[in-house]
Design a protein around this motif. Structure first.
Motif, PDB file in Angstrom:
ATOM      1  N   THR A  12       0.994  -1.167   0.004  1.00 20.93           N
ATOM      2  CA  THR A  12      -0.243   0.112  -0.128  1.00 20.93           C
ATOM      3  C   THR A  12       0.763   1.405   0.008  1.00 20.93           C
ATOM      4  OG1 THR A  12      -0.120   0.113   2.412  1.00 20.93           O
ATOM      5  CG2 THR A  12      -1.876  -1.159   1.129  1.00 20.93           C
ATOM      6  N   ASN A  13       2.145   1.372   0.303  1.00 15.70           N
ATOM      7  CA  ASN A  13       2.934   2.292   0.542  1.00 15.70           C
ATOM      8  C   ASN A  13       3.412   2.491  -1.111  1.00 15.70           C
ATOM      9  OD1 ASN A  13       5.790   3.528   0.596  1.00 15.70           O
ATOM     10  ND2 ASN A  13       4.969   3.936   2.363  1.00 15.70           N
ATOM     11  N   LYS A  14       3.466   3.731  -1.596  1.00 15.48           N
ATOM     12  CA  LYS A  14       4.041   4.051  -2.957  1.00 15.48           C
ATOM     13  C   LYS A  14       5.441   3.760  -3.193  1.00 15.48           C
ATOM     14  CE  LYS A  14       3.577   7.431  -6.659  1.00 15.48           C
ATOM     15  NZ  LYS A  14       2.989   8.981  -6.882  1.00 15.48           N
ATOM     16  N   SER A  57      -1.420  -4.746  -6.102  1.00 11.90           N
ATOM     17  CA  SER A  57      -1.145  -3.476  -5.480  1.00 11.90           C
ATOM     18  C   SER A  57      -0.880  -2.086  -6.425  1.00 11.90           C
ATOM     19  CB  SER A  57       0.408  -3.930  -4.718  1.00 11.90           C
ATOM     20  OG  SER A  57       0.238  -5.033  -3.899  1.00 11.90           O
ATOM     21  N   ARG A  60      -4.649  -1.223  -7.371  1.00 12.43           N
ATOM     22  CA  ARG A  60      -5.188  -0.432  -6.180  1.00 12.43           C
ATOM     23  C   ARG A  60      -4.926   1.055  -5.842  1.00 12.43           C
ATOM     24  NH1 ARG A  60      -7.531  -4.303  -1.633  1.00 12.43           N
ATOM     25  NH2 ARG A  60      -7.372  -6.270  -2.595  1.00 12.43           N
ATOM     26  N   GLN A  61      -3.844   1.177  -6.198  1.00 10.99           N
ATOM     27  CA  GLN A  61      -3.249   2.695  -6.123  1.00 10.99           C
ATOM     28  C   GLN A  61      -3.629   3.424  -7.436  1.00 10.99           C
ATOM     29  OE1 GLN A  61       0.570   3.535  -4.597  1.00 10.99           O
ATOM     30  NE2 GLN A  61       0.739   1.551  -3.280  1.00 10.99           N
TER      31      GLN A  61
END
Length: 182
Positions: A12-14, A57, A60-61
């Protein structure tokens, strides 16, 4: 069923996502790009598009970058298609698959799936360098009645795509830029 990753968690972290994409897809060497230009680095999109956890992943972003009012997600052949499918799943926006050239048999269409005419269409691509294929596909889709003002990509290599697309009225919306991998 055996999990592909040791850790079966969505990133979840870019910054962590950029690190993982770089780890699995970055190649150094000599590569001829679609434009004919020779590059000494390459992002092998198939390495991140074929990894189910990493693709999940990424998408989702990317959902957060879809412009309001988008009615169709148009995945460009070949790399944009898996991204558009998963974006469609998460956003609820129908998808279309766009070929590089009109099919010569069967339906004889440039685009398959959801109709594009008189609809706000977001072009979906994997890695963008000069923006050349987006410009070509946007022109073809506009001739079919699509309304296009944006393109969404996983990686902008920052080699002229923003200006090339801007010159034809398209804003590039990258999840990541080359600078994110430094």
């Amino acid at each position: 069923m055996k999990a592909f990753h040791k850790e079966n968690e969505i990133i979840t972290n870019k910054h962590e996502l950029a690190k993982k994409i770089y780890e699995v897809s970055y190649l150094a060497g000599s590569f001829t790009l679609r434009s004919g230009k020779i590059a000494n680095e390459y992002f092998d999109k198939y390495q991140f598009c074929c990894d189910p956890i990493l693709l999940d992943s990424i998408v989702r972003q990317m959902v957060e970058l879809i412009p309001n009012g988008t009615q169709v997600l148009a995945g460009l052949e070949l790399g944009g298609i898996p991204i558009a499918v998963l974006l469609s799943h998460y956003s609820g926006i129908p998808a279309a698959f766009v070929r590089k050239e009109t099919k010569k048999y069967g339906t004889a269409r440039l685009s398959e799936g959801t109709q594009l005419s008189d609809r706000k269409v977001l072009i979906v691509e994997d890695v963008v360098t000069s923006g050349g294929q987006i410009v070509i596909s946007a022109r073809q889709l506009r001739e079919l009645g699509a309304q296009i003002d944006s393109a969404l990509c996983v990686i902008d290599r920052q080699e002229g795509a923003v200006d090339a697309l801007g010159s034809v009225g398209i804003k590039l919306l990258p999840l990541l830029k080359r600078d994110d991998f430094s």
